[in-house]
Motif scaffolding. Sequence first.
Motif, PDB file in Angstrom:
ATOM      1  N   VAL A   1       0.864  -1.183   0.000  1.00  0.00           N
ATOM      2  CA  VAL A   1       0.000   0.000   0.000  1.00  0.00           C
ATOM      3  C   VAL A   1       0.898   1.228   0.000  1.00  0.00           C
ATOM      4  N   ASP A   2       0.993   1.877  -1.138  1.00  0.00           N
ATOM      5  CA  ASP A   2       1.894   3.013  -1.288  1.00  0.00           C
ATOM      6  C   ASP A   2       1.509   4.133  -0.314  1.00  0.00           C
ATOM      7  N   ALA A   3       2.504   4.655   0.390  1.00  0.00           N
ATOM      8  CA  ALA A   3       2.354   5.838   1.242  1.00  0.00           C
ATOM      9  C   ALA A   3       1.466   5.617   2.481  1.00  0.00           C
ATOM     10  N   LEU A   4       1.407   4.387   2.959  1.00  0.00           N
ATOM     11  CA  LEU A   4       0.586   4.096   4.145  1.00  0.00           C
ATOM     12  C   LEU A   4       1.426   4.199   5.421  1.00  0.00           C
TER      13      LEU A   4
ATOM     14  N   GLY B   1       2.246  15.020  -7.487  1.00  0.00           N
ATOM     15  CA  GLY B   1       3.015  15.943  -6.654  1.00  0.00           C
ATOM     16  C   GLY B   1       4.517  15.795  -6.767  1.00  0.00           C
ATOM     17  N   TYR B   2       4.996  14.992  -7.705  1.00  0.00           N
ATOM     18  CA  TYR B   2       6.447  14.774  -7.793  1.00  0.00           C
ATOM     19  C   TYR B   2       7.141  15.850  -8.631  1.00  0.00           C
ATOM     20  N   VAL B   3       6.516  16.268  -9.703  1.00  0.00           N
ATOM     21  CA  VAL B   3       7.126  17.252 -10.589  1.00  0.00           C
ATOM     22  C   VAL B   3       6.464  18.589 -10.318  1.00  0.00           C
TER      23      VAL B   3
ATOM     24  N   SER C   1       3.901  -1.158   3.462  1.00  0.00           N
ATOM     25  CA  SER C   1       3.903   0.011   2.594  1.00  0.00           C
ATOM     26  C   SER C   1       5.338   0.357   2.249  1.00  0.00           C
ATOM     27  N   ASP C   2       5.500   1.222   1.241  1.00  0.00           N
ATOM     28  CA  ASP C   2       6.868   1.573   0.833  1.00  0.00           C
ATOM     29  C   ASP C   2       7.427   2.733   1.651  1.00  0.00           C
ATOM     30  N   HIS C   3       6.550   3.529   2.251  1.00  0.00           N
ATOM     31  CA  HIS C   3       6.946   4.673   3.085  1.00  0.00           C
ATOM     32  C   HIS C   3       5.664   5.256   3.649  1.00  0.00           C
ATOM     33  N   GLY C   4       5.778   6.259   4.506  1.00  0.00           N
ATOM     34  CA  GLY C   4       4.594   6.892   5.074  1.00  0.00           C
ATOM     35  C   GLY C   4       4.234   8.175   4.347  1.00  0.00           C
TER      36      GLY C   4
ATOM     37  N   VAL D   1      -3.991   5.212  -1.175  1.00  0.00           N
ATOM     38  CA  VAL D   1      -3.676   6.060  -0.019  1.00  0.00           C
ATOM     39  C   VAL D   1      -2.749   7.213  -0.419  1.00  0.00           C
ATOM     40  N   HIS D   2      -2.136   7.095  -1.563  1.00  0.00           N
ATOM     41  CA  HIS D   2      -1.179   8.107  -2.043  1.00  0.00           C
ATOM     42  C   HIS D   2      -1.919   9.406  -2.400  1.00  0.00           C
ATOM     43  N   ASN D   3      -1.255  10.560  -2.180  1.00  0.00           N
ATOM     44  CA  ASN D   3      -1.901  11.800  -2.622  1.00  0.00           C
ATOM     45  C   ASN D   3      -1.916  11.881  -4.146  1.00  0.00           C
TER      46      ASN D   3
ATOM     47  N   SER E   1       0.537  -0.059  -9.978  1.00  0.00           N
ATOM     48  CA  SER E   1      -0.254   1.133 -10.259  1.00  0.00           C
ATOM     49  C   SER E   1       0.554   2.402 -10.031  1.00  0.00           C
ATOM     50  N   ASN E   2       1.801   2.284  -9.572  1.00  0.00           N
ATOM     51  CA  ASN E   2       2.626   3.472  -9.359  1.00  0.00           C
ATOM     52  C   ASN E   2       3.362   3.808 -10.651  1.00  0.00           C
ATOM     53  N   PRO E   3       3.263   5.071 -11.115  1.00  0.00           N
ATOM     54  CA  PRO E   3       3.851   5.399 -12.422  1.00  0.00           C
ATOM     55  C   PRO E   3       5.372   5.273 -12.472  1.00  0.00           C
TER      56      PRO E   3
ATOM     57  N   GLN F   1      10.568   7.318  -0.418  1.00  0.00           N
ATOM     58  CA  GLN F   1      10.004   7.496  -1.754  1.00  0.00           C
ATOM     59  C   GLN F   1       9.962   6.134  -2.431  1.00  0.00           C
ATOM     60  N   THR F   2       9.029   5.997  -3.386  1.00  0.00           N
ATOM     61  CA  THR F   2       8.732   4.684  -3.932  1.00  0.00           C
ATOM     62  C   THR F   2       9.936   3.984  -4.560  1.00  0.00           C
ATOM     63  N   VAL F   3      10.652   4.677  -5.436  1.00  0.00           N
ATOM     64  CA  VAL F   3      11.693   4.000  -6.219  1.00  0.00           C
ATOM     65  C   VAL F   3      12.801   3.427  -5.336  1.00  0.00           C
TER      66      VAL F   3
ATOM     67  N   GLY G   1       2.781  15.123   2.532  1.00  0.00           N
ATOM     68  CA  GLY G   1       3.292  14.220   1.501  1.00  0.00           C
ATOM     69  C   GLY G   1       4.547  13.500   1.971  1.00  0.00           C
ATOM     70  N   HIS G   2       5.398  13.135   1.012  1.00  0.00           N
ATOM     71  CA  HIS G   2       6.569  12.327   1.370  1.00  0.00           C
ATOM     72  C   HIS G   2       7.706  12.597   0.391  1.00  0.00           C
ATOM     73  N   GLY G   3       8.849  12.042   0.732  1.00  0.00           N
ATOM     74  CA  GLY G   3       9.989  12.134  -0.180  1.00  0.00           C
ATOM     75  C   GLY G   3      10.903  13.297   0.119  1.00  0.00           C
TER      76      GLY G   3
HETATM   77 ZN   LIG Z   1       5.516   5.337  -2.743  1.00  0.00          ZN
END
Ligand SMILES: [Zn+2]
Length: 463
Positions: A44-47, A460-462, A281-284, A204-206, A146-148, A84-86, A294-296
């Motif tokens: 679950v990304d960003a949980l 929200g990344y770029v 999750s990959d991060h909060g 859950v991701h913004n 589903s994460n780009p 961050q996801t990557v 947000g995160h990262g």
């Molecule tokens: Zn992520």
Amino acid sequence: LRTLRAVLCRLAPLGFVLALAVATDGCAPAPRPTEGANVVILMVDALRADRLGCYGHTAPTSPFVDTLAREGVLFERAFSAAPQTVPSALSLWSGVYPSRHGNLYFPTRDAFRMPGRRYRPRVPAGLPLMAELFAQHGYTTAAVMSNPWLRPEFGFARGFDHYVHLPRRRRPVPRGPQVNANALNLLGHVKGGRFLLYVHYMDVHNPYEPPAAYRDAFAGRLPGRYVYLNGPFPLVQPEDLAFTQALYDAGVRAVDDQIRDIGLMIRAHGLGPSTIVVVLSDHGDEFQEHGGLGHGWTLHEEMLHTPLVVVHPGLVPAGRRIATPVSHVDLLPTLLDLTGLPIPPGLDGVSLAPLLLGAEDEGDRPERALYAELGDGRAIRRGERKLIRMERNGTREEAYDLAADPGERRPVAERPPWVRALAAELAAFADAAVPLEPATADELPPPPDPHLEEQLRALGYVR
Ligand SMILES: [Zn+2]
């Protein structure tokens, strides 16, 4: 008895094995109940861990994950290797920290400015990934993404027999039902033999855009407006923050219902006794704890503290909660060990299988340092003590005693011996952190298409 067995098991390689053979029936020769099991990873990304009931949240966000935690084992202190996801996903899949797989996400000095066209994820050719290792031993491997960022052209599909990267439709990212439809389809394909199935949710991701029913249930009567941004922003009004958090909670509940559907389907196929299910999750995500959303962009606990629940009927006792701090780099060796596959040498992570199988007590584990990395920032944690070093506009260090200050509100004012020791250990880690394969300009993947950049901007990344 567990402790005695653990001691005997440790003595066995030293030549005591014959004398103690009768007593050591719990040692290596006995097959693990998880040997040869299927593996289902629900990401679950960003949980954030603390928005789940099983981690202490009071809102009804996670009835099904709470049930899984009661049936399996929950790690109370699990930390991602990057916010961050990557970098986080690659550390999960490879068992090494970000500086070794070479993806630190923000390689510039001004760590929050999106590197835009200059940054591309890169999976080193010589880095064995989880899917490859399972595939080499006869597992069918499948993923729904589903994460780009996690696109096949960046190398993330390596080792997967089936890799479904869902395209964007009207929303910036696909929702849970679309992810699940593909996951259940894949489950139907792979269930005949041993399989590894990885499912990545973005609900859950913004931007926090839960389905209407969930939004009404969690945020319906609240005043305030949704504040959507990824980064530092000190001026969010309390009622807007509460409303934004309620939308986040609604997304958590939405994804909990998706996880329930996967869980029920696993049982319907009769796979429950032969499948290890992992929820993580990959991060909060930040809710203004350190001046942003947000995160990262920081290495604080709200970014790094992630849920980790592992379920299999062979894990004992059901409902166990493990307090030992663990890292995402431990997941790969743990899953290989549980399923009886060899663990490649040189990983930063260690197997948690002896803890999960009840063959080892937590007190038997020596305390170890865990790390997290982000661009020019690094963090080290030992037990409840933590040090963050950022190289933005000069070096800045902050140390926290998490036992007294779990929210990291008050950096330790002086430099007691434990801070100096952590600083020295972090410096040694940084010196030793050499990429496995340095990137060269002609090896970099092609730039992404405009649609990807638009999608990343929507997330929200770029900027
Ligand atoms: Zn992520």
